[in-house]
Design a protein around this motif. Structure first.
Motif, PDB file in Angstrom:
ATOM      1  N   ALA A 192       1.167  -1.425   0.026  1.00 32.80           N
ATOM      2  CA  ALA A 192      -0.191   0.050  -0.103  1.00 32.80           C
ATOM      3  C   ALA A 192       1.000   1.430  -0.124  1.00 32.80           C
ATOM      4  N   ARG A 193       2.021   1.251   0.934  1.00 28.87           N
ATOM      5  CA  ARG A 193       2.558   2.290   0.422  1.00 28.87           C
ATOM      6  C   ARG A 193       3.034   3.016  -0.973  1.00 28.87           C
ATOM      7  N   PHE A 194       2.830   1.983  -1.951  1.00 32.74           N
ATOM      8  CA  PHE A 194       2.898   1.683  -3.560  1.00 32.74           C
ATOM      9  C   PHE A 194       1.817   2.590  -4.211  1.00 32.74           C
ATOM     10  N   SER A 195       0.796   1.582  -3.526  1.00 36.65           N
ATOM     11  CA  SER A 195      -0.465   1.562  -3.807  1.00 36.65           C
ATOM     12  C   SER A 195      -1.362   0.250  -3.392  1.00 36.65           C
ATOM     13  N   GLU A 196      -2.541   1.786  -2.593  1.00 32.49           N
ATOM     14  CA  GLU A 196      -3.574   1.178  -2.206  1.00 32.49           C
ATOM     15  C   GLU A 196      -4.063  -0.189  -2.697  1.00 32.49           C
TER      16      GLU A 196
ATOM     17  N   ASP B 297      -0.161   6.261   9.069  1.00 29.05           N
ATOM     18  CA  ASP B 297       1.190   6.087   7.477  1.00 29.05           C
ATOM     19  C   ASP B 297       1.025   5.690   6.609  1.00 29.05           C
ATOM     20  N   TYR B 298       0.234   5.226   4.920  1.00 28.22           N
ATOM     21  CA  TYR B 298       0.720   4.135   4.400  1.00 28.22           C
ATOM     22  C   TYR B 298       2.354   4.347   3.590  1.00 28.22           C
ATOM     23  N   SER B 299       2.212   6.071   3.644  1.00 29.94           N
ATOM     24  CA  SER B 299       3.109   6.687   3.260  1.00 29.94           C
ATOM     25  C   SER B 299       4.988   6.217   3.985  1.00 29.94           C
ATOM     26  N   ASP B 300       4.956   5.608   5.305  1.00 32.31           N
ATOM     27  CA  ASP B 300       5.671   5.742   6.575  1.00 32.31           C
ATOM     28  C   ASP B 300       6.857   4.342   5.765  1.00 32.31           C
ATOM     29  N   ARG B 301       7.649   5.220   5.773  1.00 38.47           N
ATOM     30  CA  ARG B 301       8.181   3.455   4.698  1.00 38.47           C
ATOM     31  C   ARG B 301       9.471   2.736   6.233  1.00 38.47           C
ATOM     32  N   ASP B 302       9.128   3.090   7.572  1.00 33.40           N
ATOM     33  CA  ASP B 302       9.140   2.168   8.355  1.00 33.40           C
ATOM     34  C   ASP B 302       8.145   1.235   9.206  1.00 33.40           C
ATOM     35  N   HIS B 303       7.136   1.590   8.281  1.00 31.52           N
ATOM     36  CA  HIS B 303       6.098   0.102   9.327  1.00 31.52           C
ATOM     37  C   HIS B 303       5.914  -0.481   9.375  1.00 31.52           C
ATOM     38  N   TYR B 304       6.590  -0.846   9.187  1.00 34.42           N
ATOM     39  CA  TYR B 304       7.094  -2.171   9.484  1.00 34.42           C
ATOM     40  C   TYR B 304       7.705  -2.950  11.125  1.00 34.42           C
ATOM     41  N   LYS B 305       7.990  -1.390  11.538  1.00 32.04           N
ATOM     42  CA  LYS B 305       8.394  -1.397  12.560  1.00 32.04           C
ATOM     43  C   LYS B 305       7.784  -1.875  13.261  1.00 32.04           C
ATOM     44  N   THR B 306       6.088  -1.729  13.026  1.00 31.79           N
ATOM     45  CA  THR B 306       5.231  -1.768  13.774  1.00 31.79           C
ATOM     46  C   THR B 306       4.128  -2.875  13.602  1.00 31.79           C
TER      47      THR B 306
ATOM     48  N   GLU C  81     -14.023  -6.782   4.458  1.00 37.06           N
ATOM     49  CA  GLU C  81     -12.860  -6.470   3.975  1.00 37.06           C
ATOM     50  C   GLU C  81     -12.409  -5.512   3.457  1.00 37.06           C
ATOM     51  N   PRO C  82     -10.829  -5.195   2.804  1.00 39.48           N
ATOM     52  CA  PRO C  82     -10.190  -4.152   1.880  1.00 39.48           C
ATOM     53  C   PRO C  82     -11.144  -4.431   0.357  1.00 39.48           C
ATOM     54  N   GLN C  83     -11.917  -3.573  -0.056  1.00 38.93           N
ATOM     55  CA  GLN C  83     -12.192  -3.637  -1.323  1.00 38.93           C
ATOM     56  C   GLN C  83     -11.940  -2.839  -3.019  1.00 38.93           C
TER      57      GLN C  83
ATOM     58  N   GLU D 116      -1.285  -1.459 -10.631  1.00 37.79           N
ATOM     59  CA  GLU D 116      -0.309  -0.654 -11.401  1.00 37.79           C
ATOM     60  C   GLU D 116       0.955  -0.373 -11.600  1.00 37.79           C
ATOM     61  N   HIS D 117       1.337  -0.566 -10.084  1.00 37.09           N
ATOM     62  CA  HIS D 117       2.481   0.396  -9.810  1.00 37.09           C
ATOM     63  C   HIS D 117       3.455  -0.375 -10.566  1.00 37.09           C
ATOM     64  N   PRO D 118       4.752   0.269 -10.683  1.00 40.70           N
ATOM     65  CA  PRO D 118       5.807  -0.608 -11.819  1.00 40.70           C
ATOM     66  C   PRO D 118       7.355  -1.230 -11.021  1.00 40.70           C
ATOM     67  N   VAL D 119       6.532  -0.804  -9.942  1.00 37.74           N
ATOM     68  CA  VAL D 119       8.107  -1.343  -8.571  1.00 37.74           C
ATOM     69  C   VAL D 119       7.098  -3.326  -8.869  1.00 37.74           C
ATOM     70  N   ILE D 120       6.218  -3.190  -8.372  1.00 38.65           N
ATOM     71  CA  ILE D 120       4.869  -4.211  -7.968  1.00 38.65           C
ATOM     72  C   ILE D 120       5.059  -4.807  -9.023  1.00 38.65           C
ATOM     73  N   LYS D 121       4.677  -4.489 -10.063  1.00 38.09           N
ATOM     74  CA  LYS D 121       4.253  -4.947 -11.398  1.00 38.09           C
ATOM     75  C   LYS D 121       7.011  -6.147 -11.594  1.00 38.09           C
ATOM     76  N   ALA D 122       7.179  -4.860 -11.808  1.00 36.28           N
ATOM     77  CA  ALA D 122       8.469  -5.887 -11.669  1.00 36.28           C
ATOM     78  C   ALA D 122       9.290  -6.858 -10.441  1.00 36.28           C
ATOM     79  N   ALA D 123       8.803  -6.622  -8.934  1.00 36.87           N
ATOM     80  CA  ALA D 123       9.223  -7.635  -8.168  1.00 36.87           C
ATOM     81  C   ALA D 123       8.175  -9.003  -8.688  1.00 36.87           C
ATOM     82  N   TYR D 124       7.379  -8.662  -9.199  1.00 31.32           N
ATOM     83  CA  TYR D 124       6.406 -10.311  -9.158  1.00 31.32           C
ATOM     84  C   TYR D 124       7.041 -11.291 -10.635  1.00 31.32           C
TER      85      TYR D 124
END
Lengths: 522, 551, 401
Positions: free
Chosen positions: B118-122, C5-14, C130-132, B199-207
């Motif tokens: 989700a950091r790249f695309s929810e 915040d999904y944009s947080d790069r260090d989210h994995y720590k939580t 579920e997320p949709q 949709e995200h290029p990085v995710i596609k590349a990773a897969y």
């Protein structure tokens, strides 16, 4: 105005798009007693099977310039000959243009040319024979409604059984070979058999013309088989030039349908299909006028039909997703040159100028040409299929003058499409084989997939409406769940190159749909 | 394992050529059935490409294959590999570094993984559920055929008809939608396939990386979606798609199989390269070794790839010319290389900002489909990729047995590396040592872009191009699967239509390598399946397990 | 403020995040019995499941439902979009109203169930398990709508039980007693906006309270202050499980498999097969799955969703159900002892035509007493209504206790 044989009042049909499939479909339905109206958005009929004057006095086929799979039953049933369809030249040999005039001529299963070995000649005879046989497996499906798999319906199981039987009937050896190569690429198949680079290059074109495939792309054997399945004058694998260009096919069809009482309304752009309670009841023009019908047939490409004419609101979301994922980005461009004389190709006799000339010097060249389009660029060194139809048909150019028509690959669809830059590179490539040609050019045009989209309305500008590949073929064309011509909306049918059995001027989708609809009441 | 010459002239029921994991598995099943079996191996060590070697003092390298997932658990259990010392430890996670100094990771915890995506695309984070369900559907279908012999569709023999009907039934059971997807899956490119989900290029590349590993195909080549499936259909402890390390390196798999084989009376001869398979009166009678010895048995099983088997260790006159042509046309393309590196310490990857999980799994350095495809364009032009796709692992973060404490072994798998080079427009040039070193430098540079201190930590590096892989392990062109995984070489087409049931064209000759169904990846299934067919021909009780049906 | 915040790069720590109510919830959580719900840590039980359960049925209970997936849908085509997405007529859900619904894939199989909050004219919030977002974006092709996942922008508490209305009145929510079931009202609470909906997952009188995350603790404090004399208690997911089974509510992943996650053929269910045929409005314009559902209606369904009243007191978790001839008839998907009805109850999926009200079946129950396992074939009856259905749930204004 009605035909004598016509059964009265079988129902009212509206056909969207007067492309050749629409016309063929209209003719058969009119014969079966339906009242047929064709609505065409443009002011010309024929769709992509058209000819146009691109410079005063010079006419060419607008897209495809060779006829190779027009259903012969259609020609007969609709009596197209009496409506004026005539071949200016049939059974054209192919000349693979080589450097310094060292060309190869390929006709039927024979190759002539200095540099080709006896082994290659023999191997080609066997190859041609086998490919034609395999192609008949594919073309044997052309006049059938694609069977569904695991539907539990008897008719589907019979259809699948028939396909399995047609493969089995090849015999053990050929069946194995068919199952081995049907899903792979033409590069490997040619490399296995031939040495001559020019020969391999030229043959690889059969697998990649009109597609988003390079010779190394799997699927390219399948597309070659698809191409070789057609016949002209009863001869499988032959190519012909209609007198007057591809537009002449449409003209003959128009005469045929008009004689059958079909009305064609041009300048009549359909905005959407009218749907009530899940059933199509007519077509609504952009002007708001409603054309009521019992059956609505769309000859538009799948994306246009589903996303615009039906609209997502009448469809399941999953179906919309599937249609959105249909691959239909065209890669073929078209070069038209008005020439003040017959161009001189190095080492080519004047008598051969009317042959099918191909620029595909070797497999790597073709593959490299393809590389660019993967990244949205046009080929630096394009491949070409060239015809000079005026050699056979003087009506296409002023006296003593000529027109050159070339399919050029690969040109991207979308923002990378820069026809000016591309044209310079195409001319440079052409001049390598016909050094004086630049000086002979009176007028020229290069049509890219973007132009085709603008002109013919097919999203992506793809000649087959949807990429022709195993994942978009038969019961998966254009998408599973709509591959039997019936759209998910009752009373609405798909009938274009995006349906089975794909593109090339064949009329088969039109004929299949007409037979499906006229068979419904029986 | 020994070099003994006892029993050298006979008394054997079967000879297995090559002590790769398939040869070992095959021999073990035959020995379990009571056959007297000898394995002849050209190298002084066993394992083929499933090998652990001490190439730098104190360091054990998995210098060919490097991770384990496809090894069938049924075989693991039937050969009691745990008892003979094998331990497979799962690892999780992977990372794709991006050019802008960021990274995209995959984690063992599915919620963390979803948030990372989700950091790249929810939307992609959610779409991945659909993607994994669709992949799983295809895996479930194919997995049931791994331990079955592919039927010959042209045959009317009861076995083939029965198996074809079984195949048809299972096919039908999938239902119309999944069947349509199946056809699409086997014919599409991984790039087009992923476009339908992400949709995200990085995710596609990773897969997409899994769609090209070991293949001479690009991510945009139709057919690569299947290659991805091939990498997703394995398991560790029932977790489908998981990968693990064999403790002690991949040689531990061969070692355990050899242990089982020898416990059942089998004999392994190393330094015993085969010169030729001896055919007399249309039947195999044994093998002539490079050292001049002959070993006799009525049955010879080749673990070599199909080209090596028929074009190198057989006399062409013993074979049908048409068959030989088909073998020549078999696609076994070199497309991969490998670097095995001894490290003085753990390299730093600044983009990770100390994230400890990411370095435990697969590390990748290509962040777009286009870069992946251009790497393939280089291969087509007869050059190694200048911007290569790399699958990098540091097994010593999981396995304490492979390097001294604090030191590390790094396995770097590289795509693409051609079997022959094009130099100055001349195609088909052989690799030289200089070329090899230049290739190694390309890879080290690629990694160094993301790990500045990596180069300084290198104590020893073994650089392997297709040339080295072929010369040492014997894999033609260095192809890791013993043959491309394309439709013309899968199931009843593998390796050659009409010869897809492990029987060679000469009586008494069998094939058990990864050139056969269901292909490579340290699965041991070809070896096991071949053993079953041999035992069937000998009318001996079957020792090869059935696949576990998972409902 | 976004809780996560999904944009947080260090989210994995939580690995799992705290909801905005966590600080208060933790103070109550004497058992330290936490579970994970999607991205969050939530309480399984705070003190004692039975006590918590009776707080909901006898007084008032607070359940943290922040992790519930919430999508906001707006834009010119929002109504058309919603109508194409879900099976029921969304046009009938007026602004300020909530409707329960399901949505299906093309084959008419349920992807998820949830509630539609018509927040204001043309603005909807879809709450689901579920997320949709993938499905919503797919469904949005051809519609002019904005879709935003606002799961982490809104904190929520489910406030359920007979004394809830009284407590909210005490809290100063003027006119709350006039809020009808499935109504939404907005209030000013200490200067911030509090959205209250008369909805819930307990089948009783109750409300759901929604605020911006930064006001979460204030809401909690005001609520507990007001409820102090009315038996207020936080409850965990274990108590909620009993409450929802009594109310006959289904749970995704338990009573049905979300169609988008199904791998094996035939494992998904249509709305008819989940007893939710009443949510399928075939007379409205086209919606995804409609053609398949029309067909199913004509040809009949494969399964019947049934509520079972099982003799005895042995809980029937995961039981197989047989008919009287001992032939397999289905399986239990959820089971509980109902402390209010004093009945052994279960939700089950039965193969059609089983499952008609009054059908007599047998539940195969394995149970253990002092480490000894026994098996009983307990007779059971298919019942029509839900197991707990107090009039106060429908009454406006509701009684004070």
């Amino acid at each position: 105005m009605t035909d004598q044989n016509k059964a009265p009042n079988a129902g009212k049909v509206v056909i969207i798009g007067a492309g050749h499939n629409g016309l063929v479909c209209a003719a058969y339905l009119a014969k079966a007693g339906f009242e047929v109206n064709i609505l065409e958005a443009r002011h010309e009929v024929g769709g992509a099977a058209a000819s146009h004057e691109f410079a005063p006095g010079y006419r060419v086929s607008s897209t495809g310039h060779l006829l190779y799979r027009l259903d012969e039953q259609v020609i007969k049933d609709l009596d197209l000959a009496s409506h004026g369809l005539e071949m200016a030249a049939s059974d054209l040999p192919t000349v693979a243009l080589g450097s310094e005039g060292r060309h190869l001529k390929i006709h039927d299963d024979r190759i002539t040319g200095e540099d080709v070995s006896r082994e290659d000649r023999n191997a080609f005879m066997a190859y041609r024979e086998r490919m034609l046989r395999f192609a008949r497996i594919i073309s044997g499906l052309d006049d059938k409604i694609p069977p569904r798999i695991a539907s539990g319906e008897r008719a589907d199981n019979i259809g699948l059984g028939r396909l399995a039987w047609s493969i089995r009937r090849l015999g053990k050896k050929d069946m194995r070979e068919f199952l081995r190569i049907a899903g792979i690429n033409i590069y490997d198949v040619l490399e296995e058999r031939f040495e001559n680079e020019l020969l391999k290059g030229a043959l690889s074109l059969d697998g990649v013309l009109g597609t988003h495939l390079g010779p190394r792309s799997n699927n390219s054997v399948f597309t070659a088989l698809h191409r070789l399945g057609g016949s002209v004058n009863g001869k499988q694998g032959a190519v012909a030039i209609p007198r007057g260009g591809m537009g002449a096919v449409s003209e003959a069809l128009v005469k045929a349908v008009e004689a059958l009482g079909v009305s064609i309304l041009t300048g009549a752009e359909v905005g959407h299909v009218e749907i009530e309670n899940g059933k199509a009841t007519g077509a609504t023009l952009v002007t708001g006028e409603i054309m009521p019908a019992d059956y609505v047939i769309s000859c538009a490409d799948p994306k246009t039909t589903f996303l615009k004419l039906i609209g997502p609101r009448q469809l399941d979301a999953g179906m919309v997703r599937k249609v959105s994922n249909v691959r239909q980005k065209g890669n073929a461009a078209k070069l038209h040159l008005a020439l003040d004389g017959l161009p001189k190709f190095t080492g080519l006799e004047a008598a051969q100028a009317g042959h099918r000339l191909v620029v595909a010097p070797d497999l790597e060249y073709v593959e490299r040409a393809f590389n660019h389009v993967k990244y949205g660029e046009h080929s630096a060194h394009p491949v070409m299929e060239i015809t000079i139809p005026s050699v056979h048909d003087a009506s296409l150019a002023p006296e003593g003058k000529h027109v050159l028509s070339a399919i050029v690959q690969y040109a991207p669809y979308g923002p990378g499409s820069d026809s000016a830059g591309f044209e310079a590179q195409v001319m440079e490539t052409l001049a390598r084989y016909a050094p004086g040609i630049r000086e002979q050019v009176v007028a020229s045009e290069l049509l890219t997939p973007n132009h085709f989209e603008d002109r013919f309305g097919n999203i992506g500008g793809h000649w087959h409406h949807a990429e022709l590949a195993l994942d978009q073929f038969l019961m998966l064309r254009p998408v599973a769940g709509a591959a039997q011509y019936a759209a998910p909306v009752d009373g609405l049918y798909l009938c274009g190159a995006g349906c089975h059995p794909g593109g090339g001027v064949s009329g088969q989708a039109g004929r299949n749909v007409a037979q499906l609809i006229s068979g419904l009441d029986k | 394992m020994n070099n003994s010459r006892t029993n050298s002239n006979g008394g054997y029921d079967a000879i297995v050529i090559g002590a790769g994991h398939n040869g070992l598995a095959n021999a073990a099943f035959l020995a379990k059935a009571g056959l007297r079996v000898v394995i002849v191996e050209k190298n002084p060590w066993i394992g083929g490409a499933s090998v652990s070697r001490e190439l730098h003092e104190g360091w054990i390298y998995s210098n060919c294959s490097y991770v384990c997932s496809l090894l069938r658990p049924e075989i693991y259990r039937a050969l009691e590999l745990a008892k003979y010392g094998l331990q497979v430890v799962p690892y999780g996670g992977s990372v794709t570094f991006t050019q802008d100094g960021n990274y995209f990771g995959s984690y063992v915890d599915e919620d963390v993984s979803r948030r990372e995506m989700a950091r790249f695309s929810e939307r992609d984070a959610d779409a991945s559920l659909r993607y994994h369900a669709d992949i799983m559907r295809q895996c479930r279908f194919i997995r049931q055929f791994l331990l079955r012999t592919a039927p010959d569709p042209t045959s009317l023999k009861p076995f083939d008809v029965k198996e074809m009907m079984h195949l048809g039934r299972e096919f039908w059971k999938l239902g119309e939608d999944t069947l349509g997807d199946l056809i699409r899956f086997y014919t599409m490119s991984i790039s087009d396939y992923l476009d339908e989900y992400f949709e995200h290029p990085v995710i596609k590349a990773a897969y997409a990386g899994s769609g090209i590993i070991g293949s001479a195909l690009g991510v945009m080549s139709p057919g690569t979606a299947y290659v991805l499936l091939h990498h997703a259909m394995g398991e560790v402890d029932g977790s489908i798609g998981s990968w693990g390390f064999a403790r002690g390196g991949m040689g531990a798999i061969a070692k355990a199989m050899a242990g089982c084989f020898e416990a059942h009376g089998g004999e392994i001869r190393t330094d015993a390269g085969v010169e030729q398979i001896i055919v007399k009166g249309g039947k195999v009678t044994g093998v002539a070794l490079e050292n001049g010895d002959e070993v006799h048995a009525p049955l010879v099983v080749s673990n070599l790839d199909v080209k090596r088997t028929f074009l190198q260790v057989m006399d062409e006159k013993d074979l049908d010319a048409e068959f030989v042509t088909k073998v020549r046309n078999f696609k076994i393309r070199g497309s991969s290389g490998k670097l095995n590196i001894a490290l003085d310490g753990l390299p730093e990857f600044p983009a990770l900002r100390g994230n400890p999980e990411m370095i435990r799994g697969d590390m990748h350095f290509i962040d777009s489909i286009e870069r992946l495809e251009r790497a393939y364009d280089d291969w087509k032009d007869g050059s190694w990729s200048k911007d290569p796709y790399v699958d990098l692992l540091i097994p010593t973060l999981t396995d304490p047995t492979m390097a001294p404490p604090g030191k590390h072994f790094m396995s770097v798998f590289v795509q693409y590396v051609p079997p022959k080079l094009t130099k100055n427009g001349v195609k088909g040039c052989d690799w030289t040592d200089e070329d090899r070193d230049a290739f190694g430098e390309t890879v080290i540079n690629q990694i160094s872009k993301y790990s500045p201190n990596f180069r300084d930590l290198i104590l020893h590096a073994e650089v392997r191009t297709p040339r080295e892989l072929e010369a040492e392990v014997g894999l033609t062109e260095g192809n890791i699967f013993q043959g491309e995984l394309t439709l013309d070489q899968l199931l009843f087409n593998r390796p050659i239509p009409g010869y897809a049931q492990y029987r060679g064209p000469v009586k008494g000759l069998y094939m058990c390598g990864s050139s056969n169904h269901p292909g490579g990846g340290v699965m041991a299934a070809p070896g096991a399946n071949a053993a079953r067919e041999i035992l069937r021909d000998l009318r001996k009780p079957n020792t090869v397990p059935e696949g576990w049906l998972d409902d | 403020m976004k809780i996560i915040d999904y944009s947080d790069r260090d989210h994995y720590k939580t690995q799992a995040f705290q909801t905005p109510f966590h600080e208060r919830a933790a103070a109550f959580n004497q058992k330290h019995c936490w579970g994970r719900w999607k991205d969050y840590i939530t309480a399984n039980t705070y003190y004692d499941t039975a006590t918590e359960y009776f707080a909901a049925r006898n007084a008032c209970s607070v359940f943290d439902l922040t992790p519930m997936t919430k999508h906001r849908i707006s834009g010119p085509d929002a109504l058309d979009f919603m109508n194409r997405l879900v099976t029921r007529e969304v046009g009938k859900i007026k602004p300020g109203r909530v409707g329960y619904t399901v949505w299906c894939n093309d084959a008419g199989q349920v992807i998820d169930d949830g509630t539609i909050f018509h927040l204001e004219e043309g603005v909807y919030r879809l709450c689901s398990q579920e997320p949709q977002i993938d499905w919503l974006m797919t469904s949005a092709i051809g519609f002019d709508v904005d879709i935003v996942d606002e799961t982490h922008d809104v904190a929520g508490l489910a406030f359920q039980g007979p004394t809830t209305c009284a407590v909210l009145k005490l809290m100063g929510l003027e006119g709350i007693e006039n809020l009808t079931p499935f109504g939404i009202a907005k209030f000013d609470l200490d200067g911030f906006e509090l959205t209250v909906s008369r909805t819930g997952y307990t089948g009783d009188l109750g409300y759901e309270l929604w605020v911006a995350p930064e006001h979460a603790l204030t809401l909690w404090d005001r609520l507990f202050e007001a409820g102090a004399l009315h038996g207020i208690r936080p409850i965990g997911s274990e108590a909620l499980e009993i409450l929802r089974i009594e109310a006959g509510f289904i749970l995704a992943g338990v009573d049905f498999l979300p169609a988008n996650e199904a791998v094996r053929p035939g494992r998904t269910r249509s709305p008819y097969e989940l007893g939710l045929g009443w949510l399928v409005h075939l007379d409205k314009p086209y919606f995804t799955g409609k053609r398949a559902l029309i067909k199913e209606k004509e040809n009949g369904s494969r399964y019947v969703f049934a509520k079972l009243n099982i003799e005895g007191n042995k809980p029937a978790h995961q039981s197989f159900i047989f008919d009287k001839r001992q032939k397999f008839a289905g399986t239990v998907t959820s089971a509980a002892w109902s402390p209010s009805a004093k009945v052994n109850i279960a939700l089950a999926t039965l193969e059609a035509p089983h499952g008609k009200p009054g059908d007599q079946l047998l539940a195969e129950i394995y149970y253990q007493r002092e480490l000894k396992w026994s098996r009983v074939m307990a007779p059971c009856t298919v019942v029509e209504g839900v197991f707990w259905d107090p009039p106060r749930k429908r009454e406006t204004p509701p009684p004070d206790f």
